[in-house]
Design a protein around this motif. Structure first.
Motif, PDB file in Angstrom:
ATOM      1  N   THR A  79       0.804  -1.186  -0.063  1.00 16.07           N
ATOM      2  CA  THR A  79       0.033   0.035   0.019  1.00 16.07           C
ATOM      3  C   THR A  79       0.973   1.346  -0.016  1.00 16.07           C
ATOM      4  OG1 THR A  79      -0.091  -0.244   2.500  1.00 16.07           O
ATOM      5  CG2 THR A  79      -1.930  -1.010   1.324  1.00 16.07           C
ATOM      6  N   CYS A  80       2.160   1.001  -0.215  1.00 20.47           N
ATOM      7  CA  CYS A  80       3.205   2.145  -0.017  1.00 20.47           C
ATOM      8  C   CYS A  80       3.695   2.402  -1.313  1.00 20.47           C
ATOM      9  CB  CYS A  80       4.076   1.962   0.929  1.00 20.47           C
ATOM     10  SG  CYS A  80       3.479   1.506   2.458  1.00 20.47           S
ATOM     11  N   VAL A  81       4.303   3.962  -1.408  1.00 20.54           N
ATOM     12  CA  VAL A  81       4.870   4.157  -2.613  1.00 20.54           C
ATOM     13  C   VAL A  81       6.245   4.865  -2.061  1.00 20.54           C
ATOM     14  CG1 VAL A  81       3.068   4.814  -4.109  1.00 20.54           C
ATOM     15  CG2 VAL A  81       4.169   6.646  -2.669  1.00 20.54           C
ATOM     16  N   LEU A  82       7.196   4.617  -3.286  1.00 18.95           N
ATOM     17  CA  LEU A  82       8.596   5.032  -2.721  1.00 18.95           C
ATOM     18  C   LEU A  82       9.142   6.371  -3.510  1.00 18.95           C
ATOM     19  CD1 LEU A  82      11.913   3.330  -1.964  1.00 18.95           C
ATOM     20  CD2 LEU A  82      11.967   4.916  -4.010  1.00 18.95           C
ATOM     21  N   PHE A  83       9.729   7.386  -2.765  1.00 17.84           N
ATOM     22  CA  PHE A  83      10.162   8.675  -3.355  1.00 17.84           C
ATOM     23  C   PHE A  83      11.740   8.452  -3.190  1.00 17.84           C
ATOM     24  CE2 PHE A  83       5.926   9.993  -2.720  1.00 17.84           C
ATOM     25  CZ  PHE A  83       5.585  10.862  -3.789  1.00 17.84           C
ATOM     26  N   THR A  84      12.449   8.817  -4.292  1.00 16.24           N
ATOM     27  CA  THR A  84      13.806   8.898  -4.066  1.00 16.24           C
ATOM     28  C   THR A  84      14.403  10.086  -4.945  1.00 16.24           C
ATOM     29  OG1 THR A  84      15.893   7.663  -4.401  1.00 16.24           O
ATOM     30  CG2 THR A  84      14.081   7.206  -5.797  1.00 16.24           C
ATOM     31  N   THR A  85      15.506  10.670  -4.641  1.00 16.57           N
ATOM     32  CA  THR A  85      15.912  11.825  -5.543  1.00 16.57           C
ATOM     33  C   THR A  85      16.766  11.271  -6.629  1.00 16.57           C
ATOM     34  OG1 THR A  85      18.035  11.874  -4.022  1.00 16.57           O
ATOM     35  CG2 THR A  85      16.254  13.353  -3.362  1.00 16.57           C
ATOM     36  N   GLN A  86      16.927  10.040  -6.897  1.00 19.22           N
ATOM     37  CA  GLN A  86      17.843   9.538  -7.952  1.00 19.22           C
ATOM     38  C   GLN A  86      17.183   8.304  -8.256  1.00 19.22           C
ATOM     39  OE1 GLN A  86      22.262   8.320  -9.056  1.00 19.22           O
ATOM     40  NE2 GLN A  86      21.789   8.357  -6.924  1.00 19.22           N
ATOM     41  N   GLN A  87      17.239   7.917  -9.465  1.00 21.74           N
ATOM     42  CA  GLN A  87      16.602   6.719 -10.163  1.00 21.74           C
ATOM     43  C   GLN A  87      17.461   5.478  -9.531  1.00 21.74           C
ATOM     44  OE1 GLN A  87      17.883   6.134 -14.147  1.00 21.74           O
ATOM     45  NE2 GLN A  87      16.272   4.878 -14.463  1.00 21.74           N
ATOM     46  N   PRO A  88      16.252   4.436  -8.766  1.00 19.97           N
ATOM     47  CA  PRO A  88      17.161   3.338  -8.274  1.00 19.97           C
ATOM     48  C   PRO A  88      18.146   2.743  -9.295  1.00 19.97           C
ATOM     49  CG  PRO A  88      14.730   3.656  -7.897  1.00 19.97           C
ATOM     50  CD  PRO A  88      14.923   4.519  -8.966  1.00 19.97           C
ATOM     51  N   CYS A  89      19.019   2.030  -8.494  1.00 21.49           N
ATOM     52  CA  CYS A  89      20.050   1.167  -9.055  1.00 21.49           C
ATOM     53  C   CYS A  89      19.305  -0.160  -9.313  1.00 21.49           C
ATOM     54  CB  CYS A  89      21.371   1.044  -8.219  1.00 21.49           C
ATOM     55  SG  CYS A  89      21.081   0.233  -6.929  1.00 21.49           S
TER      56      CYS A  89
END
Length: 152
Positions: A79-89
């Motif tokens: 039920t969650c989303v992820l925010f990241t400042t850089q595209q995930p490896c």
């Protein structure tokens, strides 16, 4: 079943908050990558890459945030989303898919870890994870510029 997406205003507000969180810690951790796990409008966990500080190549913001959120939410982040400042490896993208996260919002696209720019999006989409970005790319890149200006 209809997909629920965060309104753009909320996405940009959350990403701006993440950028500020990351910038405040960038010099200490020598990184421009931060991550949030979000459920609805609530930040469940926030973290920052600490590879240099912890001398641990696995200490990526996304992995640390997933682990922290799982300690609260249980065995799935469906039920969650992820925010990241850089595209995930690739390592983080695999963890995202395994954790059940339904969407990833990212700032700076990176091609040094993938064969072609769309590969991360294709990988996650194939596994049922929506991938949205780049979002506020220049603001996210500015964190890296800040580090370079400070000799890191």
């Amino acid at each position: 079943m209809e997909e629920k997406q965060m309104p753009n205003e909320q996405v940009y507000r959350m990403m701006r908050d993440l950028i500020q969180y990351t910038r405040e810690r960038a010099l200490e951790y020598k990184t421009f990558t931060g991550a949030y796990i979000v459920k609805g409008t609530e930040i469940i966990w926030c973290d920052i890459t600490s590879v240099e500080k912890d001398r641990n190549p696995l200490a990526h913001a996304e992995l640390k945030a997933i682990q922290g959120a799982l300690s609260i939410m249980g065995e799935s982040l469906a039920t969650c989303v992820l925010f990241t400042t850089q595209q995930p490896c690739p390592m983080c993208a695999s963890a995202i898919a395994w954790s059940g996260i339904e969407a990833v919002y990212y700032g700076v696209p990176t091609s040094h870890q993938w064969r072609y720019p769309e590969e991360m999006r294709d990988f996650l989409t194939h596994l049922g994870v929506r991938c949205i970005g780049p979002i506020l790319e220049n603001e996210c890149k500015a964190i890296d510029d800040f580090l370079l200006a400070n000799g890191i």
